[in-house]
Design an enzyme around this catalytic site. Structure first.
Site, short mmCIF file in Angstrom:
data_model
loop_
_atom_site.label_atom_id
_atom_site.label_comp_id
_atom_site.label_asym_id
_atom_site.label_seq_id
_atom_site.Cartn_x
_atom_site.Cartn_y
_atom_site.Cartn_z
N ASP A 1 -1.95 56.58 39.31
CA ASP A 1 -2.17 55.94 38.01
C ASP A 1 -0.84 55.42 37.49
O ASP A 1 -0.09 56.15 36.85
CB ASP A 1 -2.70 56.96 36.98
CG ASP A 1 -4.11 57.44 37.29
OD1 ASP A 1 -5.05 56.66 37.07
OD2 ASP A 1 -4.26 58.59 37.73
N ARG B 1 2.96 57.60 36.75
CA ARG B 1 3.22 58.77 37.60
C ARG B 1 4.56 58.67 38.32
O ARG B 1 5.09 59.66 38.80
CB ARG B 1 2.12 58.96 38.63
CG ARG B 1 0.71 58.91 38.09
CD ARG B 1 0.44 59.93 37.00
NE ARG B 1 -0.96 59.93 36.63
CZ ARG B 1 -1.44 60.40 35.49
NH1 ARG B 1 -0.62 60.92 34.59
NH2 ARG B 1 -2.73 60.37 35.23
N ARG C 1 -3.56 52.18 25.78
CA ARG C 1 -3.71 51.88 27.21
C ARG C 1 -4.54 50.60 27.42
O ARG C 1 -4.59 50.08 28.53
CB ARG C 1 -4.37 53.05 27.93
CG ARG C 1 -3.54 54.32 27.91
CD ARG C 1 -4.36 55.52 28.33
NE ARG C 1 -4.88 55.39 29.70
CZ ARG C 1 -5.88 56.10 30.19
NH1 ARG C 1 -6.49 57.00 29.42
NH2 ARG C 1 -6.29 55.92 31.43
N LYS D 1 -10.52 49.49 35.19
CA LYS D 1 -11.18 50.71 34.72
C LYS D 1 -11.36 50.66 33.20
O LYS D 1 -10.62 49.94 32.53
CB LYS D 1 -10.38 51.96 35.13
CG LYS D 1 -8.96 52.03 34.55
CD LYS D 1 -8.22 53.22 35.14
CE LYS D 1 -6.87 53.42 34.50
NZ LYS D 1 -6.07 54.48 35.13
N HIS D 2 -12.37 51.34 32.63
CA HIS D 2 -13.30 52.28 33.24
C HIS D 2 -14.70 51.70 33.02
O HIS D 2 -15.15 51.64 31.88
CB HIS D 2 -13.21 53.64 32.57
CG HIS D 2 -11.81 54.19 32.50
ND1 HIS D 2 -10.90 53.79 31.54
CD2 HIS D 2 -11.17 55.10 33.28
CE1 HIS D 2 -9.75 54.45 31.72
NE2 HIS D 2 -9.88 55.25 32.76
N HIS E 1 -12.18 63.39 29.35
CA HIS E 1 -11.56 64.51 30.08
C HIS E 1 -12.14 65.84 29.59
O HIS E 1 -12.26 66.79 30.36
CB HIS E 1 -10.04 64.52 29.86
CG HIS E 1 -9.33 63.39 30.53
ND1 HIS E 1 -9.21 62.15 29.95
CD2 HIS E 1 -8.70 63.31 31.73
CE1 HIS E 1 -8.53 61.36 30.76
NE2 HIS E 1 -8.21 62.03 31.85
N ASP F 1 -13.85 57.89 38.40
CA ASP F 1 -12.75 58.57 37.71
C ASP F 1 -12.73 60.00 38.25
O ASP F 1 -13.63 60.42 38.98
CB ASP F 1 -12.98 58.52 36.19
CG ASP F 1 -11.68 58.62 35.40
OD1 ASP F 1 -10.66 59.06 35.97
OD2 ASP F 1 -11.68 58.26 34.20
#
Length: 616
Positions: A151, A159, A220, A250-251, A263, A336
């Site tokens: 990601d 990351r 984001r 995404k998403h 999440h 995901d």
């Protein structure tokens, strides 16, 4: 991110191996990929080579096919010699010691890198890890190259950190409004990822963020205007894929209008079918038109598209009926993370991967229990719930993508590309220039900005210091103070946190009285936030206060007393340094709001509309 490797060509020490020769690569894949290797760079579009891929699939065992569908996390900086703590974590969560053992046991088709899994310490180590993973897979009987993903959205989600180039996030790019900048971001970021052996990036975010309370998307997203978001998504896709990295929109079918984080919960999108077509669909349509290689599903319910109560990830009407048949998409569909609560609420972890495949998914990302998920898929084929032909459909899509990305032809990256490509001066300069075009000036009473060094030489920087996004320097107050000092001010930093106490506020107010001006970094200010009290008390000192909203631009609605306010959309170094240059007058603010800001006292009223932004 803070550890550094040796930087030597061919090896980075602990557990890594020199880049195998081309002869070794071809020997390792002999009998499986010979036709593909021989075909050269243009093979992806050639029918002959699709036949080669089909022949490859026909020789695979059921277990190999099942493994290819999974993309899995694994702890460690090395494929064969991770640290003991990472070996212990792997044994506990996956039942293997290393990435090499994971591949040998489950034949996984993909591996996802995370900073918290210690995969991404620094670029040379990442390249060595990638090569170690490829070697482990290709040395197996009928071994296939691995599709390594991460990601790397930039902004608040990245990351891979410094010394790789880090760009402004999506909402900042939305504020800049430049398709060229979005394409440049994708091109440079893609080239750097590819040099480290990462060939699939879970970016860009194609969600249209129309809910200021959205806890998981927010900055984001490129913004709230579907047409503007669509244009920037398409441009970033072109940049990434032009550099040989698979982009991932995404998403799907859209996560921009929710106040629940998938999440930790199970969101519901209440849009009508018509509203979905008008608001959520355009960026995904644009991504598909741009030739997007992969699309990621959302763990949320959209009753207007499927009233079964299933999350989109498990919905055949959404993934096959709409995405594949209606929108005409035939690329790779990746879930995901299957460890997220939004997909686990209704069904158990053994049912989820099977239902996802039945819905039309190709890649199963990061199941909480790989052994359970892997065996569930194999059992579903053996008992006839899934056909092997259904697995073959997904396998072909995945293998076509691996072929397109050159993984059969050149699976290894070595160290030379890191030195030539990652974090070069030209790339870092491009990130700085893009950031300068995103900073948005929302308030500037009495033309306080740009701040005069002669009139206000001594600056106090206070405010929220949220944990620094991956791989950036932080904390925000320190980065801003250092940048302002470099620009000729005498700036000091005083961290007051996201919820300053009365004592902390008093200390900041006392320090402000010894300064000529104050810069206050704010983070998600609410009506009852003590950050708001801090800013009000700083303004009451009579010192000029410049507020810098370092995440959501909505902060400005709560900060009615400040004479100047900027929005940076993230607190990464590149955006904070750009804001400092704007404050100092080295560059003019050029950003325009990509989302509307409502009044705090009357959310039905727009305080600042999309497209609003001041300049000097």
């Amino acid at each position: 991110m803070h550890d550094t490797g040796t930087g030597s060509t061919g090896s980075t020490g602990s557990g890594s191996t020199a880049q195998p020769s081309r002869r070794t690569v071809l020997a390792a894949t002999a009998g499986v990929t010979t036709a593909l290797v021989a075909a050269g760079p243009s093979y992806a579009a050639d029918a002959q080579d699709d036949r080669s891929l089909r022949a490859l699939v026909s020789r695979m065992t059921l277990e190999e096919k099942v493994g290819q569908l999974f993309v899995m996390r694994v702890y460690g900086h090395s494929a064969t010699s991770p640290d003991q703590a990472d070996i212990d974590a792997n044994l506990k969560e996956i039942g293997v010691r290393t990435a090499a053992e994971l591949i040998a046991k489950y034949r996984v088709g993909g591996i996802i890198y995370f900073a918290w899994a210690h995969n991404t310490r620094e670029p040379h180590q990442i390249a060595a890890l990638s090569d170690g993973i490829q070697k482990a897979s290709l040395e197996l009987p009928r071994g296939l190259p691995v599709l390594i993903s991460t990601d790397q959205e930039h902004g608040i989600v990245a990351r891979v950190g410094r010394p790789a180039t880090l760009f402004p996030g999506a909402m900042a790019v939305g504020a800049g409004g430049s398709r060229s900048d979005a394409r440049t971001l994708g091109r440079i970021a893609g080239a750097e990822l590819r040099a480290m052996g990462i060939r699939q990036d879970y970016s860009p975010v194609a969600d249209v963020n129309v809910n200021p309370a959205n806890p998981v998307i927010g900055v984001r997203s490129f913004g709230a205007d579907p047409r503007a978001v669509a244009a920037l998504v398409a441009a970033e896709v072109a940049g990434y894929q032009g550099s040989g990295v698979a982009a991932t929109a995404k998403h799907f079918p859209g996560h921009g209008d929710t106040n629940v984080d998938s999440h930790t919960g199970f969101p519901t999108i209440t849009h009508s079918r018509e509203l979905w077509e008008r608001l959520d669909a355009p960026p995904f349509r644009a991504a598909i038109a741009a030739g997007i290689d992969s699309i990621m599903t959302a763990h949320l319910m959209v009753p207007a598209l499927d009233d079964s109560g299933d999350p989109a990830t498990l919905s055949r009407p959404i993934l096959t009926g709409i995405l594949r048949e209606r929108l005409g998409y035939d690329g790779v569909v990746v879930t995901d993370s299957l460890g997220m609560e939004g997909v686990r609420t209704k069904y158990g972890d053994a049912r989820v991967p099977v239902l996802a495949l039945k819905a039309g998914v190709d890649q199963l990302l990061n199941p909480p229990d790989l052994d359970l998920a892997w065996n569930a898929v194999r059992t579903a084929v053996r008992n006839g719930e899934l056909t092997e032909a259904r697995l073959d459909e997904s396998l072909l899509r995945i293998l076509r993508l691996k072929a397109k990305l050159g993984l059969f032809r050149a699976p290894y990256v070595g160290q030379g590309g890191v030195d030539r490509t990652v974090g070069t001066r030209a790339h870092l300069k491009a990130a700085d220039r893009i950031a300068e075009r995103t900073t948005t000036l929302l308030v500037n009473e009495g033309r306080l900005l740009p701040l005069s060094r002669r009139r206000y030489p001594k600056v106090l920087v206070v405010g929220a210091d949220p944990a620094s996004p991956s791989g950036t320097t932080g904390p925000p107050t320190g980065v801003l103070a250092a940048a302002l000092t470099e620009l000729g001010f005498t700036a000091t930093a005083l961290s007051t946190g996201t919820a300053p106490s009365a004592a902390t506020i008093a200390r900041a107010v006392a320090a402000a009285r010894d300064a000529d001006a104050v810069v206050a970094a704010t983070y998600n200010v609410t009506a009852g936030s003590s950050q708001k009290t801090l800013v009000e008390q700083l303004v009451a000192t009579g010192r000029p206060v410049v507020a810098v909203a370092v995440r959501n631009p909505y902060d400005v609605a709560q900060l009615t007393s400040v004479p100047a306010c900027l929005a940076t959309y993230s607190w990464t170094d590149v955006e904070l340094r750009a804001a400092a240059r704007v404050i100092a007058g080295r560059v003019k603010p050029r950003g325009k709001l990509p989302v509307p800001v409502q009044r705090a006292d009357d959310p039905e009223q727009v305080l600042y509309a999309i497209g609003y932004g001041l300049s000097y």
